[in-house]
Scaffold this active site. Structure first.
Site, PDB file in Angstrom:
ATOM      1  N   GLU A 121      -4.120  -9.133   0.207  1.00 27.04           N
ATOM      2  CA  GLU A 121      -4.595  -8.902   1.579  1.00 27.04           C
ATOM      3  C   GLU A 121      -6.113  -8.824   1.561  1.00 27.04           C
ATOM      4  O   GLU A 121      -6.689  -8.179   0.675  1.00 27.04           O
ATOM      5  CB  GLU A 121      -3.990  -7.603   2.104  1.00 27.04           C
ATOM      6  CG  GLU A 121      -4.059  -7.487   3.605  1.00 27.04           C
ATOM      7  CD  GLU A 121      -3.351  -6.232   4.094  1.00 27.04           C
ATOM      8  OE1 GLU A 121      -2.186  -6.000   3.711  1.00 27.04           O
ATOM      9  OE2 GLU A 121      -3.981  -5.488   4.858  1.00 27.04           O
TER      10      GLU A 121
ATOM     11  N   GLU B 223       0.835  -1.212   0.000  1.00 30.90           N
ATOM     12  CA  GLU B 223       0.000   0.000   0.000  1.00 30.90           C
ATOM     13  C   GLU B 223       0.867   1.258   0.000  1.00 30.90           C
ATOM     14  O   GLU B 223       0.711   2.170   0.818  1.00 30.90           O
ATOM     15  CB  GLU B 223      -0.965  -0.015   1.194  1.00 30.90           C
ATOM     16  CG  GLU B 223      -1.904  -1.203   1.141  1.00 30.90           C
ATOM     17  CD  GLU B 223      -3.042  -1.152   2.161  1.00 30.90           C
ATOM     18  OE1 GLU B 223      -3.073  -0.237   3.011  1.00 30.90           O
ATOM     19  OE2 GLU B 223      -3.911  -2.032   2.101  1.00 30.90           O
TER      20      GLU B 223
END
Ligand code: GAL
Length: 798
Positions: free
Chosen positions: A489, A412
């Protein structure tokens, strides 16, 4: 065929061990430690006799009670950072003069500076990577002592989104070898050819040959019984050697049969005398990613069933212990996990050794941020200067492990939203490929629109990982054409073990949206219900997340956030919550109910698990769920009366009933083809009368000399029924030589320090982590409480 986009073949090595011509000794004992900070501590004649004696691995943060005042915040674990010094006095035998002697740190958090006999060796800034220094030029031999001083600075806070720990938290080794030696980090082992008929093994190595001697390298491949099955010898010409061996009908490495071979590299002088050697375990396996069909292991379609794990080990904090890591991995493997994502940093090297041995695939991750920060003092401040060298160090350290199947350059990362992301992705991918082109490079992304995703726009990544974003799953193959995809994820479900609130038929989002920092209507006692129906707003329930990945073949697999609760990031609550609610297993290692949902889905073991407990108020309407597999349906009986059958369906991975509470017993029977095949019962428990202690140790044995004992306490009523509605204070005390290292109950807002030998049970359970010293006499732990005192022998029990 365009189908297979990437085929990566590699063979890997795990533990490097040494032959007789060299030694690698643990260097963990007898360090002196101080939490003061003074530069004179670096001097060799400084008197540190008053300092505390510690054994490494060591994490000073975990030794504190939790507190709101610590600048790491509760996201960082609500524990202190600071600056610590370690000093050790040691002797080197006169006979070792002329050897190359180096010190190897598995990892220290965070800025680490080292002095040997007053000479500065340098500063290391990445808290998760291993590093080493040549001590030989500065050592004294014989009776004259040497002093090593290490300053570890974790004072800049906050520097992480999770708990980091502080100090020299992984093993330290001292290595003795000839000056002329094989460079372990330059050794690269691959398997260009892997099939059940034939395996080809390529070993590229480099020799440190300061005296320019005439040398040769003998390479042997050993099977599981230590028999040499292939050999080759090559003369060393340019200090670089490239050797190839082949083997008929190799036993392949996979997750069910993690068959490991061993290579021996023997460095010899012109007369054939051995100067130095390198021993590494290797595995023959092939990996491939496909845009439509996901992942292939050894040519077979294979869904990656993974969990993300942070590096802390619960009550041990960051202080690494191989048996504690094995305990986590064994529990994950029994649940059906076949892969681990090392979120979001390089793991201890020993974790990869375990994954090689146990048959777990690894998604090995480098960074949680690049230049753009997530916290004021995080790695972004070192990124510019160190990111290339750090990435190289990671790849060189880990590329010989068969378990490692992909490299992640980031999680991220903020640069996915601007053009610097494109530049850095190209740069880092090239850095990885120069050292290992056998594995894909990936990153875990959140922006699912190609035009806006600058990391994807680099077109450099081999596999794209996407975190969450379930609604976009079907858009992904259209936006990101010809690139394999993985759900890097998912989930971020929230649960406190053993807590069951009403309202479990719909998913609740805590917090509900980006407008809220915390949940606005949460539980006042900082618990979250363990029916699988609460998640952070960017996530969803475990069932939903898995159902979304399960039905899409183009997703190579799933990494659930997270396998275990970890210290820090206690979404959805502010302090006093201080550890995460995301785990499938709690921080102490007690499975939450949803563990069995995965076990039912991901294994062939016969699973039947009922929730909740059966202690309610008369008339309460209770939702009873059962996770099961290998059956068509399940039937619930309340005190012998059938309340009907229920089953899983395309949208729901459990059977469910609404039951007006009545004390007594509930029983679930599961049926396969009309035949009852398994049943489970829960009874109303009375008050706590007894303590049952289960000791685990044998299943988590490793080759380390510091394996631990895990003492799990369960409160029972007088009939032996587990009590989950009452808790008592327990005190754990080791007999002579037996040390209670930590205790826990898995509750995320318990503020007592985790090294405290006293712990209140939570929902009837508590844990003590115990080390048995060499001098231990009785080898037992005493457990004292209002229920009396028992002595628990340190032997594995069922
Ligand atoms: C993700 C992030 C993880 C963790 C998780 C919590 O977005 O990658 O590190 O913060 O959220 O839900």
């Amino acid at each position: 065929m365009t189908r297979i986009l990437y085929v990566f073949l590699s063979l890997l090595a795990a533990t490097a061990t040494f032959g007789q011509s060299q030694r690698a000794l643990k260097f963990n004992d007898d360090w002196h430690f101080s939490l003061a900070d003074d530069l004179q501590f670096r001097q060799e004649n400084y008197n540190d006799r008053q300092w505390e004696r510690v054994t490494l691995p060591h994490d000073w943060s975990i030794l504190s009670d939790f507190g709101a005042e610590f600048p790491a915040g509760n996201a960082g674990g609500a524990l202190p950072g600071g600056i610590g010094w370690y000093r050790k006095i040691f002797q080197v035998a006169a006979k070792d003069k002329g050897q190359h002697i180096s010190i190897h740190f598995g990892g220290a958090y965070r800025y680490t500076e080292i002095w040997i006999n007053g000479k500065y060796l340098g500063k290391h800034s990445n808290g998760y990577l291993s590093f080493s220094h040549d001590l030989s030029p500065y050592l004294r031999y014989g009776n004259t002592p040497n002093v090593i001083a290490v300053r570890v600075d974790n004072s800049q806070q906050p520097n992480s989104r999770w708990y980091t720990g502080s100090g020299i938290y992984r093993d330290v080794h001292l290595k003795y070898q000839q000056h002329t030696h094989i460079l372990p980090e330059e050794t690269f082992i691959t398997t260009p050819e892997v099939s059940t008929d034939k395996g080809t093994l390529r070993v590229q190595s480099q020799i440190h040959n300061p005296e320019k001697r005439n040398l040769q390298v003998a390479l042997h491949l050993l099977d599981q019984n230590g028999r040499r099955v292939a050999s080759s010898t090559a003369a060393v010409k340019s200090n670089k050697i490239d050797q190839t061996l082949s083997l008929d009908k190799p036993q392949l490495w996979d997750v069910e049969s993690p068959n490991l071979y061993t290579i021996q590299l023997l460095l010899q002088d012109a007369e054939g005398k051995e100067l130095n050697s390198l021993t590494q375990r290797v595995g023959f396996r092939s990996i491939a990613f496909d845009v439509k069909k996901g992942f292939f292991l050894n040519g077979q379609p294979f869904k990656i069933l993974g969990v993300c794990l942070h590096h802390d080990l619960g009550a041990l904090g960051a202080a690494f212990n191989k048996s504690a890591a094995k305990r986590q991995l064994v529990m994950m493997k029994e649940m059906g996990v076949n892969a681990i994502r090392t979120a979001h940093n390089p793991p201890a090297k020993e974790v990869l050794d375990l994954c090689d041995e146990m048959g777990l695939l690894v998604y090995d991750e480098a960074y949680d941020m690049w230049q753009k920060r997530k916290n004021k003092f995080d790695y972004h401040q070192d990124f510019k200067e160190h990111h290339v060298a750090d990435l190289q160090a990671l790849i060189k350290r880990d590329r010989n492990h068969p378990s490692v199947i992909m490299w992640s350059i980031g999680n991220e990362i903020r640069e996915q939203f601007d053009s610097t992301g494109t530049v850095l992705t190209k740069e880092m991918t090239a850095v990885v490929k120069a050292l290992d082109s056998t594995r894909p490079v990936t990153a875990a992304l959140t922006e699912t629109n190609y035009v806006k995703n600058f990391i994807a726009q680099a077109q450099a990544l081999d596999v794209l990982g996407f975190n969450y974003k379930y609604a976009d799953y079907d858009k992904l193959p259209k936006e990101f054409k010809n690139v394999p995809l993985i759900a890097s994820e998912t989930t971020s479900g929230l649960q406190t073990r053993g807590v069951y609130d009403a309202l479990h038929d719909t998913i609740q989002f805590w917090p509900a949206s980006s407008k809220d920092k915390f949940v606005t209507n949460g539980n006042p006692d900082f618990t979250v219900s363990a029916y699988d129906n609460v998640a952070a707003y960017w996530g969803t329930s475990h069932e939903r997340a898995w159902l979304e990945v399960k039905k899409r073949d183009f997703l190579a697999g799933i990494f659930v956030w997270t396998g275990f609760d970890y210290l820090g990031e206690p979404v959805p609550y502010p302090y006093p919550a201080r550890s995460s609610y995301y785990g499938i297993v709690d921080l102490a290692g007690f499975p939450k109910d949803v563990y069995y949902m995965y076990q039912a889905e991901w294994t062939d073991k016969d699973v039947l698990h009922i929730l909740p407990h059966w202690n309610w108020k008369k008339g309460d309407m209770v939702d009873v769920w059962a996770y099961y597999n290998n059956a068509d349906e399940a039937e619930l009986f309340l005190n012998g009366k059938s309340l009907g059958k229920s089953s899983k369906n395309a949208d729901r991975l459990h059977a469910a009933w609404k039951v007006p509470f009545e004390a007594g017993e509930i029983k679930v029977v599961k049926y396969h083809k009309g035949k009852a095949v398994q049943e489970q019962v829960k009874r109303t428990a009375g008050v706590a009368k007894k303590i049952k202690a289960r000791v685990t140790h044998d299943d988590f044995k490793t080759d380390d000399d510091r394996d631990l004992y895990f003492v799990e306490v369960q409160l029972l009523d007088d009939k032996g029924e587990a009590v989950a509605h009452e808790d008592i204070e327990i005190s754990f005390e080791g007999s002579v030589g037996v040390e209670v290292l930590g205790t826990d109950n898995g509750f995320q807002a318990d503020l007592r320090g985790l090294n405290n030998p006293k712990r209140k049970t939570f929902k009837g359970k508590a844990l003590a982590i115990v080390r048995m010293g060499d001098a231990a006499t009785t080898k037992a732990v005493r457990i004292k409480s209002s229920l009396g005192e028992i002595s628990v022998p340190l032997e594995t029990t069922k």
